[in-house]
Scaffold this active site. Structure first.
Site, PDB file in Angstrom:
ATOM      1  N   LYS A  63      -5.664  -4.290   1.626  1.00  0.00           N
ATOM      2  CA  LYS A  63      -4.742  -3.928   2.715  1.00  0.00           C
ATOM      3  C   LYS A  63      -4.313  -5.162   3.507  1.00  0.00           C
ATOM      4  CE  LYS A  63      -4.760   0.467   1.824  1.00  0.00           C
ATOM      5  NZ  LYS A  63      -3.595   1.087   1.180  1.00  0.00           N
TER       6      LYS A  63
ATOM      7  N   LYS B  92       0.951  -6.824   4.110  1.00  0.00           N
ATOM      8  CA  LYS B  92       0.457  -7.236   2.782  1.00  0.00           C
ATOM      9  C   LYS B  92       1.329  -8.362   2.229  1.00  0.00           C
ATOM     10  CE  LYS B  92      -0.745  -2.652   3.079  1.00  0.00           C
ATOM     11  NZ  LYS B  92      -0.115  -1.347   3.227  1.00  0.00           N
TER      12      LYS B  92
ATOM     13  N   GLU C 299       4.334   1.147  -4.143  1.00  0.00           N
ATOM     14  CA  GLU C 299       5.536   1.951  -4.384  1.00  0.00           C
ATOM     15  C   GLU C 299       6.343   2.020  -3.103  1.00  0.00           C
ATOM     16  OE1 GLU C 299       3.814   5.713  -5.618  1.00  0.00           O
ATOM     17  OE2 GLU C 299       4.431   5.336  -7.682  1.00  0.00           O
TER      18      GLU C 299
HETATM   19  C1  LIG Z   1       1.125   2.777  -8.122  1.00  0.00           C
HETATM   20  C2  LIG Z   1       0.473   2.599  -6.783  1.00  0.00           C
HETATM   21  C3  LIG Z   1       1.265   2.422  -5.646  1.00  0.00           C
HETATM   22  C4  LIG Z   1       0.679   2.217  -4.403  1.00  0.00           C
HETATM   23  N1  LIG Z   1       1.474   1.967  -3.317  1.00  0.00           N
HETATM   24  C5  LIG Z   1       0.904   1.582  -2.149  1.00  0.00           C
HETATM   25  C6  LIG Z   1       1.684   1.166  -1.048  1.00  0.00           C
HETATM   26  O1  LIG Z   1       2.916   1.148  -1.081  1.00  0.00           O
HETATM   27  N2  LIG Z   1       1.032   0.761   0.089  1.00  0.00           N
HETATM   28  C7  LIG Z   1      -0.334   0.778   0.176  1.00  0.00           C
HETATM   29  O2  LIG Z   1      -0.871   0.385   1.226  1.00  0.00           O
HETATM   30  N3  LIG Z   1      -1.104   1.179  -0.856  1.00  0.00           N
HETATM   31  C8  LIG Z   1      -0.530   1.569  -2.003  1.00  0.00           C
HETATM   32  N4  LIG Z   1      -1.314   1.960  -3.053  1.00  0.00           N
HETATM   33  C9  LIG Z   1      -2.768   2.024  -2.875  1.00  0.00           C
HETATM   34  C10 LIG Z   1      -3.312   3.458  -2.888  1.00  0.00           C
HETATM   35  O3  LIG Z   1      -2.894   4.164  -1.753  1.00  0.00           O
HETATM   36  C11 LIG Z   1      -4.849   3.366  -2.958  1.00  0.00           C
HETATM   37  O4  LIG Z   1      -5.231   2.685  -4.125  1.00  0.00           O
HETATM   38  C12 LIG Z   1      -5.474   4.760  -2.958  1.00  0.00           C
HETATM   39  O5  LIG Z   1      -5.277   5.374  -1.716  1.00  0.00           O
HETATM   40  C13 LIG Z   1      -6.960   4.696  -3.266  1.00  0.00           C
HETATM   41  O6  LIG Z   1      -7.624   3.894  -2.310  1.00  0.00           O
HETATM   42  P1  LIG Z   1      -8.614   2.728  -2.751  1.00  0.00           P
HETATM   43  O7  LIG Z   1      -7.814   1.741  -3.574  1.00  0.00           O
HETATM   44  O8  LIG Z   1      -9.069   2.136  -1.472  1.00  0.00           O
HETATM   45  O9  LIG Z   1      -9.721   3.350  -3.517  1.00  0.00           O
HETATM   46  C14 LIG Z   1      -0.738   2.200  -4.289  1.00  0.00           C
HETATM   47  C15 LIG Z   1      -1.529   2.383  -5.442  1.00  0.00           C
HETATM   48  C16 LIG Z   1      -0.933   2.579  -6.665  1.00  0.00           C
HETATM   49  C17 LIG Z   1      -1.822   2.722  -7.873  1.00  0.00           C
END
Ligand SMILES: Cc1cc2nc3c(=O)[nH]c(=O)nc-3n(C[C@H](O)[C@H](O)[C@H](O)COP(=O)(O)O)c2cc1C
Length: 218
Positions: free
Chosen positions: A15, A74, A165
């Protein structure tokens, strides 16, 4: 190299980064791996914008409008930001370039096999264009596959990552003239070294129990 158990424990998406620049050899290894990722039919419909300066990252950050502003931190604190862009169509010109490259790289042991492969590719594309009518969706699936592989490559190289995304593709496309070139922005990926105080490290991961996710068949 991290092992999988370690990744499960600390594999939160980042983050906040610490603002440092990743060593050039790590970036080189990471990009070389991205360059090698596969796509169905070897369609190679991805183009990557690689932002390595604050100015270039700021241009990408212009797409964080319309509710996506929270992703700015980020992009500001990362070492590099990549925009994964996808072709929305497969022109005859692009297909010919793929075939020419495969030929130049000597991908096929003989002409008959090469022709067979070209027929398979043409048939597969026609299926997505005419029967399933999901060409752009299918092309973007290839980009998501590359993103998944990029996240794993980051883990192996000790590079922290944020896939995103959350950006406004129209703004990104306009900033970089992507649509004129037949592309659109599909995903952003910020990479760097994680801020040790990243808040997400203080909370556990949340996933459904394994019993809900896996069905074991006898
Ligand atoms: C394809 C994809 C797009 C994502 N887009 C964002 C985003 O735009 N901003 C963000 O802060 N996290 C983003 N994430 C992170 C997810 O929200 C996060 O991995 C999920 O909530 C699980 O949390 P963790 O990684 O802490 O286990 C994205 C994850 C994936 C796989």
């Amino acid at each position: 190299m991290n092992d999988l158990k370690e990744l499960i424990a600390k594999g939160h998406v980042t983050k906040t980064f610490d603002g440092s620049t990743l060593p050039a050899d790590k970036i080189e290894a990471f990009l070389a791996f991205l360059h090698s990722t596969p796509a169905s039919l070897n369609i190679q419909a991805i183009h990557y914008l690689v932002a390595s300066t604050a100015e270039a990252r700021a241009r990408i950050a212009k797409s964080l409008v319309g509710g996506f502003e929270a992703n700015a931190i980020k992009i500001e604190s990362a070492s590099h930001v990549l925009a994964f862009c996808t072709r929305m169509e497969v022109s005859d010109e692009h297909l010919a370039a793929v075939f020419d490259q495969e030929h130049a790289d000597k991908k096929f042991p003989n002409d008959a096999q090469e022709q067979r492969w070209r027929d398979i590719v043409r048939g597969g594309l026609d299926m997505h264009i005419y029967d399933k009518r999901d060409l752009s969706h299918w092309l973007e699936k290839q980009t998501y596959l590359a993103m998944g592989m990029a996240m794993m490559a980051g883990a192996m190289l000790d590079i922290d990552v944020t896939p995103m995304e959350g950006f406004f593709a129209k703004s990104l496309d306009e900033e970089f003239g992507l649509r004129e070139k037949g592309f659109t922005g599909t995903l952003l990926l910020a990479i760097g070294k994680r801020d040790p105080n990243d808040w997400i490290l203080k909370v556990p991961k949340s996933r459904f129990p394994a019993a809900k996710i896996f069905t074991f068949l006898d």
